[in-house]
Design a protein around this motif. Structure first.
Motif: not given
Length: 462
Positions: A233, A225, A229
């Protein structure tokens, strides 16, 4: 190469062994399905010679018979015997085709001869063997009989006629599957070892440390991911990033590096992501952080963060803008950012100018940490120039992609300009390896370090 290195190669290539083993089993199954079963029928012949009147003559005759067995084995597969057998059986075969189906083998140190025929039909196999055996005995009698008549000097007698074989030749289904698995496993081991020995990439942290001669300060796992972004995270990357932050903090004892460049041998090894994430996690500890995009040729940092870069590092170095006007505050998690700015015609000259040195020194007084994203070391000299102006560099090595030669050359490049290598950071680590290798300096327990950082963060924010 040490045994543990072979073990590491096999662990990394276990999937090759597994796949090739499965393919071996499948090959055994396919072979059992498509192959035609063959049946073999055998007869046994006894070779005799004329008896002697004494023990010595009997012994000599026995040796003579043993020699004859070898000759008769050759006759059994001859064209003449095969043609006679074909004529006898009236089969749609040529003599050469029959010869390919027949084998004759003398039993060592005896006067016995085993004669066998192979065919897909067990009845045909039996008929062929008996026909060849009968024609062989007849031909031997003709050859061993003198033209002047009399008894033959030697002969062949059929002791055991061939019976109809009940089971085919070769292994059964289970045996074929097992054989395929064994062959596949061995072939898989060979392929895995060959792949590992030919693979010149950095495969793990110990190897990166051995190749570079520098300490590995941390490793960042693969995060699918991450490209979606602006910042990683913390649920996924928090622990390895905090470990890296702690290791950097305790470099140099009481004087940790404050201006740090993030670089790598070639492109695609995670420099920009690492620079953003490291700046974010350092700011998380309560420190004032500036993130500089030092890649003024092919910048991607501004796009990743969604900020404007009409003003930036390049325009400040050229004197077009003041640094205060180019810095964008609190872009991500309390991190101030100085983007790259427009692409200048002379990137290396700008970065190597006195103005760049003065700028970094002035910013050092305003920020606790300055993180600089730089271009690849082996493609342009910009990263080496900026490292020479900084307190040191973190050199990234992507697991399974960065080669040993590239990592060595990158370290040599920085050493050549007087740049300091703080350590190596491995990137794109498989999750299991990342969890297994995560560590902090032995002299500073992890809980104690985090407690100190939490306290410092609370005091700063208070």
């Amino acid at each position: 190469m040490e045994i543990r290195e072979y073990g590491r190669i096999l662990r990394a290539g276990w999937w090759i062994v597994a796949i090739v083993t499965v393919l071996g089993v499948v090959a055994g199954l396919v072979y059992s399905l498509i192959s035609t079963p063959q049946y073999q029928a055998c007869a046994r012949l006894f070779v005799t010679t004329e008896g002697g009147s004494s023990v010595g003559e009997a012994y000599q005759n026995n040796l003579f018979s043993q020699e004859r067995v070898t000759s008769y084995a050759g006759l059994a597969t001859s064209t003449q015997v095969a043609q006679r057998a074909v004529t006898q059986l009236q089969l749609p075969l040529s003599a050469n085709e029959l010869r390919d189906k027949v084998t004759a083998a003398p039993i060592e140190k005896t006067v016995l001869l085993d004669l066998c025929s192979t065919d897909a039909d067990p009845e045909v196999a039996r008929a062929l063997t008996n026909a060849v055996a009968g024609q062989l005995t007849q031909l031997v009698q003709e050859l061993e009989t003198s033209q002047r008549g009399g008894s033959p000097a030697a002969g062949a007698t059929i002791v055991d006629q061939a019976d109809v074989p009940s089971s085919p030749l070769g292994a059964g289904l289970v045996s074929l599957l097992g054989l395929g698995a064994v062959i596949g496993c061995l072939l898989g081991l060979v392929l895995a070892l060959a792949r590992g020995l030919l693979d010149r990439s950095v495969r793990d942290r110990p190897r990166a440390e051995e190749i570079s001669g520098k300490a590995v300060l941390g490793g960042l796992p693969v995060d699918g991911d991450r490209p979606k972004t602006p910042v990683a995270s913390m649920a996924t990357m928090g622990e390895p990033l905090r470990t890296l932050r702690t290791n950097i903090r305790f470099l140099g004892g009481g004087s940790p590096p404050r201006v740090i460049t993030i670089t790598s041998p070639v492109d695609g090894e995670g420099r920009t992501s690492t620079a953003i994430d490291l700046a974010s996690v350092v700011a998380e500890a309560g420190h004032k952080v500036l993130l500089i995009d030092g890649d003024i040729r092919t910048s991607t940092l501004a796009d990743r963060l969604g900020i404007d870069q009409t003003r930036g590092f390049s325009t400040v170095l050229s004197g077009e803008h003041r640094v205060e006007d180019a810095i964008q505050t609190d872009v991500v998690d309390g991190v101030n950012v100085l983007p790259a700015g427009p692409i200048p015609p002379n990137p290396s000259e700008l970065l190597g100018s006195d103005r760049a040195h003065v700028l970094l020194e002035s910013l050092r007084g305003q920020y606790r940490y300055i993180i600089v994203d730089t271009p690849p070391l082996l493609e342009v000299s910009d990263g080496a120039i900026l490292t020479a102006l900084s307190d040191g560099s973190l050199v990234l090595a992507r697991i399974g992609r960065t080669t040993r030669e590239q990592l060595r050359k990158a370290i040599t490049t920085l050493d050549g300009v007087g740049g300091k290598v703080l350590g190596v950071v491995t990137t794109f680590e498989p999750p299991r390896r990342a969890r297994r290798d995560t560590s902090v300096p032995a002299a500073t327990p992890k809980t104690e370090v985090e407690g100190r950082e939490s306290s410092a963060s609370s005091v700063s924010r208070g």
